[in-house]
Design a protein around this motif. Structure first.
Motif, PDB file in Angstrom:
ATOM      1  N   ARG A 142     -26.994 -36.386 -41.915  1.00  0.00           N
ATOM      2  CA  ARG A 142     -27.230 -34.917 -41.367  1.00  0.00           C
ATOM      3  C   ARG A 142     -26.320 -34.170 -40.923  1.00  0.00           C
ATOM      4  NH1 ARG A 142     -32.566 -33.593 -37.584  1.00  0.00           N
ATOM      5  NH2 ARG A 142     -33.490 -32.099 -39.167  1.00  0.00           N
ATOM      6  N   LEU A 143     -26.151 -32.930 -41.383  1.00  0.00           N
ATOM      7  CA  LEU A 143     -25.180 -31.832 -41.137  1.00  0.00           C
ATOM      8  C   LEU A 143     -25.717 -30.820 -40.493  1.00  0.00           C
ATOM      9  CD1 LEU A 143     -22.231 -30.508 -41.068  1.00  0.00           C
ATOM     10  CD2 LEU A 143     -22.782 -29.875 -43.435  1.00  0.00           C
ATOM     11  N   LEU A 144     -25.479 -30.503 -39.152  1.00  0.00           N
ATOM     12  CA  LEU A 144     -25.685 -29.317 -38.517  1.00  0.00           C
ATOM     13  C   LEU A 144     -24.922 -28.422 -38.445  1.00  0.00           C
ATOM     14  CD1 LEU A 144     -27.520 -27.706 -36.607  1.00  0.00           C
ATOM     15  CD2 LEU A 144     -26.548 -28.863 -34.479  1.00  0.00           C
ATOM     16  N   VAL A 145     -25.249 -26.937 -38.944  1.00  0.00           N
ATOM     17  CA  VAL A 145     -24.293 -26.020 -38.937  1.00  0.00           C
ATOM     18  C   VAL A 145     -24.688 -25.058 -37.477  1.00  0.00           C
ATOM     19  CG1 VAL A 145     -23.432 -23.803 -40.154  1.00  0.00           C
ATOM     20  CG2 VAL A 145     -24.104 -25.937 -41.422  1.00  0.00           C
ATOM     21  N   ILE A 146     -23.835 -24.792 -36.712  1.00  0.00           N
ATOM     22  CA  ILE A 146     -24.337 -24.045 -35.563  1.00  0.00           C
ATOM     23  C   ILE A 146     -24.083 -22.582 -35.749  1.00  0.00           C
ATOM     24  CG2 ILE A 146     -23.608 -23.767 -33.257  1.00  0.00           C
ATOM     25  CD1 ILE A 146     -22.720 -26.461 -32.747  1.00  0.00           C
ATOM     26  N   SER A 147     -25.090 -21.940 -35.830  1.00  0.00           N
ATOM     27  CA  SER A 147     -25.054 -20.371 -36.242  1.00  0.00           C
ATOM     28  C   SER A 147     -24.553 -19.616 -34.839  1.00  0.00           C
ATOM     29  CB  SER A 147     -26.163 -19.865 -36.764  1.00  0.00           C
ATOM     30  OG  SER A 147     -27.216 -20.183 -35.936  1.00  0.00           O
ATOM     31  N   ARG A 148     -24.178 -18.405 -35.194  1.00  0.00           N
ATOM     32  CA  ARG A 148     -23.994 -17.366 -33.819  1.00  0.00           C
ATOM     33  C   ARG A 148     -24.588 -16.302 -34.172  1.00  0.00           C
ATOM     34  NH1 ARG A 148     -19.958 -19.067 -30.005  1.00  0.00           N
ATOM     35  NH2 ARG A 148     -19.596 -16.924 -29.645  1.00  0.00           N
ATOM     36  N   LYS A 149     -25.198 -15.326 -33.453  1.00  0.00           N
ATOM     37  CA  LYS A 149     -25.787 -13.959 -34.082  1.00  0.00           C
ATOM     38  C   LYS A 149     -24.793 -12.999 -33.756  1.00  0.00           C
ATOM     39  CE  LYS A 149     -30.616 -15.437 -33.823  1.00  0.00           C
ATOM     40  NZ  LYS A 149     -32.197 -15.196 -33.320  1.00  0.00           N
ATOM     41  N   ILE A 173     -29.038 -28.533 -41.866  1.00  0.00           N
ATOM     42  CA  ILE A 173     -29.950 -27.663 -40.893  1.00  0.00           C
ATOM     43  C   ILE A 173     -29.150 -26.566 -40.376  1.00  0.00           C
ATOM     44  CG2 ILE A 173     -31.891 -29.471 -40.430  1.00  0.00           C
ATOM     45  CD1 ILE A 173     -30.428 -29.690 -37.788  1.00  0.00           C
ATOM     46  N   VAL A 174     -29.630 -25.340 -40.008  1.00  0.00           N
ATOM     47  CA  VAL A 174     -28.867 -24.504 -39.566  1.00  0.00           C
ATOM     48  C   VAL A 174     -29.604 -23.907 -38.315  1.00  0.00           C
ATOM     49  CG1 VAL A 174     -27.701 -22.200 -39.670  1.00  0.00           C
ATOM     50  CG2 VAL A 174     -27.848 -23.503 -41.866  1.00  0.00           C
ATOM     51  N   ALA A 175     -28.924 -24.147 -36.956  1.00  0.00           N
ATOM     52  CA  ALA A 175     -29.653 -23.789 -35.746  1.00  0.00           C
ATOM     53  C   ALA A 175     -28.724 -23.021 -34.692  1.00  0.00           C
ATOM     54  CB  ALA A 175     -30.141 -25.142 -35.262  1.00  0.00           C
ATOM     55  N   PHE A 186     -32.393 -28.254 -28.069  1.00  0.00           N
ATOM     56  CA  PHE A 186     -31.000 -28.397 -28.878  1.00  0.00           C
ATOM     57  C   PHE A 186     -30.363 -29.720 -28.584  1.00  0.00           C
ATOM     58  CE2 PHE A 186     -27.004 -27.007 -30.476  1.00  0.00           C
ATOM     59  CZ  PHE A 186     -27.401 -26.481 -31.745  1.00  0.00           C
ATOM     60  N   ALA A 187     -30.610 -30.474 -27.567  1.00  0.00           N
ATOM     61  CA  ALA A 187     -29.997 -31.782 -27.309  1.00  0.00           C
ATOM     62  C   ALA A 187     -30.528 -32.632 -28.396  1.00  0.00           C
ATOM     63  CB  ALA A 187     -30.215 -31.929 -25.948  1.00  0.00           C
ATOM     64  N   GLU A 188     -32.129 -32.518 -28.595  1.00  0.00           N
ATOM     65  CA  GLU A 188     -32.586 -33.244 -29.413  1.00  0.00           C
ATOM     66  C   GLU A 188     -32.149 -33.147 -31.060  1.00  0.00           C
ATOM     67  OE1 GLU A 188     -37.206 -34.474 -30.843  1.00  0.00           O
ATOM     68  OE2 GLU A 188     -36.899 -33.086 -28.990  1.00  0.00           O
ATOM     69  N   ILE A 189     -31.868 -31.704 -31.193  1.00  0.00           N
ATOM     70  CA  ILE A 189     -31.407 -31.497 -32.754  1.00  0.00           C
ATOM     71  C   ILE A 189     -29.974 -31.964 -32.820  1.00  0.00           C
ATOM     72  CG2 ILE A 189     -30.769 -29.595 -34.062  1.00  0.00           C
ATOM     73  CD1 ILE A 189     -32.848 -27.862 -32.654  1.00  0.00           C
ATOM     74  N   MET A 190     -29.106 -31.952 -31.787  1.00  0.00           N
ATOM     75  CA  MET A 190     -27.835 -32.318 -31.973  1.00  0.00           C
ATOM     76  C   MET A 190     -27.706 -34.098 -32.190  1.00  0.00           C
ATOM     77  SD  MET A 190     -25.194 -30.210 -31.800  1.00  0.00           S
ATOM     78  CE  MET A 190     -24.028 -31.041 -30.992  1.00  0.00           C
ATOM     79  N   ASN A 191     -28.638 -34.596 -31.348  1.00  0.00           N
ATOM     80  CA  ASN A 191     -28.740 -36.125 -31.229  1.00  0.00           C
ATOM     81  C   ASN A 191     -29.236 -36.679 -32.718  1.00  0.00           C
ATOM     82  OD1 ASN A 191     -30.589 -38.826 -30.536  1.00  0.00           O
ATOM     83  ND2 ASN A 191     -28.527 -38.520 -29.860  1.00  0.00           N
ATOM     84  N   SER A 192     -29.824 -35.786 -33.369  1.00  0.00           N
ATOM     85  CA  SER A 192     -30.433 -36.116 -34.632  1.00  0.00           C
ATOM     86  C   SER A 192     -29.388 -36.226 -35.837  1.00  0.00           C
ATOM     87  CB  SER A 192     -31.613 -35.248 -35.146  1.00  0.00           C
ATOM     88  OG  SER A 192     -31.052 -34.016 -35.420  1.00  0.00           O
ATOM     89  N   CYS A 193     -28.526 -35.233 -35.447  1.00  0.00           N
ATOM     90  CA  CYS A 193     -27.355 -35.421 -36.484  1.00  0.00           C
ATOM     91  C   CYS A 193     -26.201 -36.161 -36.736  1.00  0.00           C
ATOM     92  CB  CYS A 193     -26.768 -33.711 -36.312  1.00  0.00           C
ATOM     93  SG  CYS A 193     -27.926 -32.721 -36.730  1.00  0.00           S
ATOM     94  N   VAL A 200     -23.238 -35.124 -38.276  1.00  0.00           N
ATOM     95  CA  VAL A 200     -22.039 -34.178 -38.504  1.00  0.00           C
ATOM     96  C   VAL A 200     -22.374 -32.972 -37.921  1.00  0.00           C
ATOM     97  CG1 VAL A 200     -20.190 -33.083 -40.249  1.00  0.00           C
ATOM     98  CG2 VAL A 200     -21.203 -35.626 -40.491  1.00  0.00           C
ATOM     99  N   VAL A 201     -21.650 -32.218 -37.246  1.00  0.00           N
ATOM    100  CA  VAL A 201     -21.786 -30.912 -36.673  1.00  0.00           C
ATOM    101  C   VAL A 201     -20.726 -30.061 -37.007  1.00  0.00           C
ATOM    102  CG1 VAL A 201     -20.999 -31.435 -34.581  1.00  0.00           C
ATOM    103  CG2 VAL A 201     -22.685 -29.321 -34.731  1.00  0.00           C
ATOM    104  N   MET A 202     -20.729 -28.720 -37.377  1.00  0.00           N
ATOM    105  CA  MET A 202     -19.818 -27.706 -37.541  1.00  0.00           C
ATOM    106  C   MET A 202     -20.035 -26.541 -36.921  1.00  0.00           C
ATOM    107  SD  MET A 202     -19.990 -26.617 -41.644  1.00  0.00           S
ATOM    108  CE  MET A 202     -18.929 -25.144 -41.261  1.00  0.00           C
ATOM    109  N   GLY A 203     -19.105 -25.768 -36.398  1.00  0.00           N
ATOM    110  CA  GLY A 203     -19.374 -24.423 -35.770  1.00  0.00           C
ATOM    111  C   GLY A 203     -17.822 -23.975 -35.415  1.00  0.00           C
TER     112      GLY A 203
END
Length: 468
Positions: free
Chosen positions: A302-309, A332-334, A343-350, A352-355
């Motif tokens: 699972r890959l998380l793409v950390i988005s910023r507005k 997933i993008v969040a 957000f801790a739960e989302i991160m822990n489910s991944c 790989v994370v990129m940001g």
């Protein structure tokens, strides 16, 4: 004398005068330059958005000559500090990052006067005749910008001429007084300046300690309520608002801090892995380890793409997600927000994370062991700070670290400047170490459009690491 005779023979009277005048002018110029640099150059410490952290590192590059000339001045300053430390009471602990007072004996706290009284007469010899000390209980003691937003407290021994107030609230447990002023509110500083230092300072008490918060912000307490409750069994006291005189058998004023997002195991019985285990328990995070892929494995990491507005956002998140999915990732993008548990739960489910470099990457604290972090470094010359603040700490967290430095054409700055413009080719020279110019140009007005073909090898490397 010998050198004077040689010079007299080598130069006539008129030339000697010119030499003397020239030397005088040169010395005057150097003195004025020295004064201009050190008297009027603004202090650049860490800021609410990591801007000053970046600028402090860049300034060292831009002014390397000035930095070298400061060496002797810094040496003198350190000698003066060491001399001062020798005059401080033994209960005072100070290093380059934080200072704290560890005071035992009856302690009386009068918030109205921002004073802590040490009322045990037998402690007289401990303080060597000094009447008071002052402290701002925030763990970034050399940062003047941060300390301007931290309330100052006085420590006064009972043998001084000041009248010691009577206790109106007695406690039987130890206390820790710290501030949520400074840079609190920025997620990186929340953890680096307060949460991790508070963990280091309070963990030995196993919950039997009272937190006294100065410059207390109710929203900050709400944000980190789960962590605070796991470190102390007792309700928080907003000490600035107290009318009572609280008395404790001991107090720690200030917090112990080792570095940026870091715990030094040589200075503590705890490690960053211990802290991450504490976070897992606090937020009931399920995953301890990231996925380990084997040949023929059909599982999708699972890959998380950390988005910023607002700033430094990905302009083509959908394109990134589609490319990653074609390579075998579940994507997933969040965006990180004030809801730490969510957000801790989302991160822990991944896995790989990129940001893009920024405070949101602080959430790697919640990744499972062996996960991979990909830090996307924007234009502006922030490579050193990016690695120092996230790359180096990731090793102590058992997180695999990858770094992707964007190309010029991947920055939206090309919409503002031609490709051969100094702003793109030489950021240091363009902003000339000016904080506002840097912040406006490279942080507030820069987004990233990832070239997915150029980025693909980085994703392949992340997959490779998950196979090891």
């Amino acid at each position: 004398m010998m050198h004077g005779a040689i010079i007299a023979k080598s130069f006539g009277r008129f030339k000697r005068k010119k030499l003397v005048y020239g030397a005088f002018v040169a010395c005057s110029f150097l003195v004025l330059s020295f004064c201009a640099v050190f008297r009027f150059r603004p202090y650049l410490g860490p800021s609410l958005t990591l801007v000053e952290n970046i600028m402090a590192k860049q300034e060292q590059r831009c002014n390397s000559t000035v930095f070298q000339s400061k060496t002797s001045s810094m040496t003198n300053q350190l000698m003066a500090e060491n001399a001062m430390k020798q005059r401080e009471p033994p209960c005072h602990v100070m290093d380059l990052r934080s200072e704290l007072y560890n005071i035992t004996g009856e302690v009386r706290i009068n918030a109205k006067s921002s004073t802590v009284f040490i009322s045990s007469p037998e402690k007289r010899n401990l303080f060597g005749g000094y009447n008071s000390w002052k402290i701002r209980p925030y763990a970034r003691n050399k940062d003047l910008r941060a300390m301007n937003h931290v309330r100052e407290w006085s420590i006064i021994p009972a043998f001084s001429d000041v009248q010691v107030p009577q206790c109106t609230q007695n406690h039987t447990i130890a206390s820790i007084l710290f501030s949520t002023g400074g840079y609190a509110g920025n997620h990186f500083h929340d953890f680096s300046d307060i949460i991790i230092p508070l963990y280091l300072t309070s963990r030995p008490f196993n919950g039997k300690v009272q937190f006294l918060i100065s410059d207390c912000r109710s929203w900050w307490v709400t944000k980190f309520q789960a962590i605070l409750q796991n470190l102390s069994y007792y309700p928080i006291i907003n000490i600035d608002q107290e009318e009572e005189v609280h008395c404790f058998p001991s107090i720690l004023m200030g917090l112990q801090r080792h570095g940026e997002l870091n715990i030094d195991p040589s200075k503590s019985p705890y490690t960053m892995r211990d802290f991450r285990e504490f976070l897992r328990n606090t937020y009931s995070l399920k995953r301890r380890n990231a996925v380990r892929l084997r040949p023929g494995d059909t599982r999708k990491p699972r890959l998380l793409v950390i988005s910023r507005k607002r700033t430094r956002s990905f302009t083509n998140s959908t394109n990134i997600a589609e490319t990653a999915e074609s390579m075998g990732f579940e994507v997933i993008v969040a965006e990180a927000d004030i809801h730490v548990a969510r957000f801790a739960e989302i991160m822990n489910s991944c896995d790989v994370v990129m940001g893009i470099h920024g405070a949101g990457l602080t959430n790697v604290l919640f990744l499972p062991e062996g996960a991979v972090m990909i830090q996307v470094v924007p234009l502006g010359g922030v490579e050193l700070v990016a690695k120092t603040y996230f790359g180096v700490p990731s090793k102590e967290m058992n997180i695999r670290y990858l770094e992707y430095k964007i190309g010029t054409k991947e920055s939206t700055l090309i919409e503002q400047f031609p490709l051969d413009h100094m702003a793109l080719k030489n950021p240091y020279l363009f902003h000339r170490c000016n904080l506002e110019a840097f912040k406006l140009g490279y942080l507030d007005k820069q987004n990233v459009t990832i070239d997915v073909r150029r980025f693909k090898p980085t994703l392949l490397k992340a997959l490779e690491l998950l196979h090891e």
